[in-house]
Design an enzyme around this catalytic site. Structure first.
Site, PDB file in Angstrom:
ATOM      1  CG  LEU A 105      -1.077   4.115   7.540  1.00  0.00           C
ATOM      2  CD1 LEU A 105       0.320   4.293   8.139  1.00  0.00           C
ATOM      3  CD2 LEU A 105      -1.054   4.429   6.050  1.00  0.00           C
ATOM      4  CG  ASP A 106      -3.437  -1.857   4.356  1.00  0.00           C
ATOM      5  OD1 ASP A 106      -4.588  -1.443   4.558  1.00  0.00           O
ATOM      6  OD2 ASP A 106      -2.936  -1.990   3.227  1.00  0.00           O
ATOM      7  CB  ILE A 107      -2.210  -4.978  10.086  1.00  0.00           C
ATOM      8  CG1 ILE A 107      -1.552  -5.420  11.383  1.00  0.00           C
ATOM      9  CG2 ILE A 107      -2.103  -6.060   9.024  1.00  0.00           C
ATOM     10  CD1 ILE A 107      -2.296  -6.516  12.122  1.00  0.00           C
ATOM     11  CE  LYS A 198      -0.311  -3.502   1.691  1.00  0.00           C
ATOM     12  NZ  LYS A 198      -0.931  -3.882   2.947  1.00  0.00           N
TER      13      LYS A 198
END
Ligand code: URA
Length: 248
Positions: A105-107, A198
Site C-alpha cells: 500500500l502507498d504511504i 489513484k
C-alpha cells in the site's frame, strides 16, 4: 520432547529483543508460555513444542507465518527505508528478516496489509489470472457519472497498460468544508499495479483523497483490529486465501 532452553534466551534469540528487554517484558507479565503468564527468565521451555507469546503474539521465526496488519498512513510497506517508518516498525517483537508484504500500500493508504514468508501463495494472491479481488474504500473529489463508472468497469489505460475489468459502487456523495463535492465508493480490482487506484481515477480526472483496503479474496480486515495493530492470521483465515488462490 524438543530441546530445552531458558525462556529469556529463547526470547532474545527468536525476537528483536535483547536479553535485558526480554527480562523487562517477562517482569511486566507480557510473556505467556502455552497461555500461562511466566515472569521468570530461567524457566526452561521446549523450543519445538511450547507456544511462547509476547503481548499475545507468538514468537516464531520458523515455519510458515502469516500476519494481518491494519496499516495507518505514514508507514511504508518495505522491510527497510531510510526516510520513513515501515510497517515492520509496528511489529516490534516479530523477526522480519524473511517476511514481506503481499501487495504494497502507498504511504498514505490505510487498511489491510498481509505479511508472510510464503512467497508462492503471495505471488498467486497478486496474480490477475487468479481473480483474487482486492476491495478498497475510496474517497474522491468530484462526481462519478455513469460514463466514468462504465469506463472503470471496462478497463482504463494507465501508463502503457489497460486494467482488467474493475468493480465500483458509489456509496455516498457529500460536501467537504469548502462546499466541494466528494464521492465515497467501494472499488474492487484484481491486479495490483503501482498506484493503480489513484492512477485509474486520475485517468478519469478525479483525485483520490483517501484510500483504505478492507478485503483480499474472502478475507475481510478483522473488525477488532484497530489501526496500527496486527495479529497472526488463523489457520481458517489462511485457508480462505488458499481456496481463492486455487480458484475453487
Ligand atoms: N492503489 C493505489 O493507488 N494505492 C494503494 O496504496 C493501493 C492501490
Amino acid at each position: 520432547m524438543g530441546t530445552k532452553v531458558r525462556l529469556d534466551r529463547f526470547i532474545s534469540n527468536h525476537s528483536k529483543m535483547t536479553r535485558t528487554e526480554a527480562s523487562k517484558a517477562l517482569k511486566s507479565g507480557k510473556v505467556t508460555v502455552n497461555g500461562d503468564i511466566i515472569k521468570a527468565g530461567d524457566v526452561k521451555i521446549d523450543e519445538e513444542n511450547d507456544k511462547i507469546c509476547i503481548d499475545g503474539v507468538e514468537i516464531c521465526d520458523i515455519g510458515e507465518r502469516w500476519y494481518v496488519l491494519n496499516k495507518p498512513a505514514g508507514y511504508v510497506c518495505a522491510n527497510e527505508d531510510k526516510h520513513h517508518k515501515t510497517v515492520f516498525d509496528l511489529m516490534p517483537n516479530v523477526v522480519s528478516k524473511d517476511l514481506f508484504v503481499v501487495g504494497r500500500l502507498d504511504i498514505d493508504t490505510e487498511g489491510m496489509v498481509l505479511i508472510t514468508n510464503n512467497g508462492n501463495l503471495a505471488h498467486e494472491i497478486l496474480s490477475p489470472k487468479k481473480h483474487i479481488w482486492k476491495d478498497y474504500l475510496v474517497k474522491v473529489k468530484g462526481v462519478l457519472d455513469t460514463e466514468k463508472l462504465s469506463l472503470f468497469e471496462n478497463g482504463i489505460q494507465i501508463d502503457d497498460y489497460i486494467t482488467c475489468k474493475a468493480k465500483i459502487t458509489v456509496l455516498e456523495e457529500q460536501k467537504d468544508e469548502n462546499g466541494e463535492l466528494i464521492t465515497n465508493c467501494r472499488v474492487s480490482i484484481r491486479e495490483g499495479k503501482f498506484h493503480q487506484i489513484k492512477k485509474m481515477f486520475a485517468a478519469l480526472d478525479c483525485e483520490v483523497i483517501y484510500l483504505f483496503r478492507e478485503k483480499m479474496g474472502d478475507f475481510m480486515l478483522p473488525l477488532e483490529l484497530e489501526i496500527g495493530n496486527f495479529r497472526q492470521m488463523t489457520e481458517e483465515e489462511i485457508k480462505l486465501l488458499y481456496i481463492k488462490a486455487n480458484g475453487e
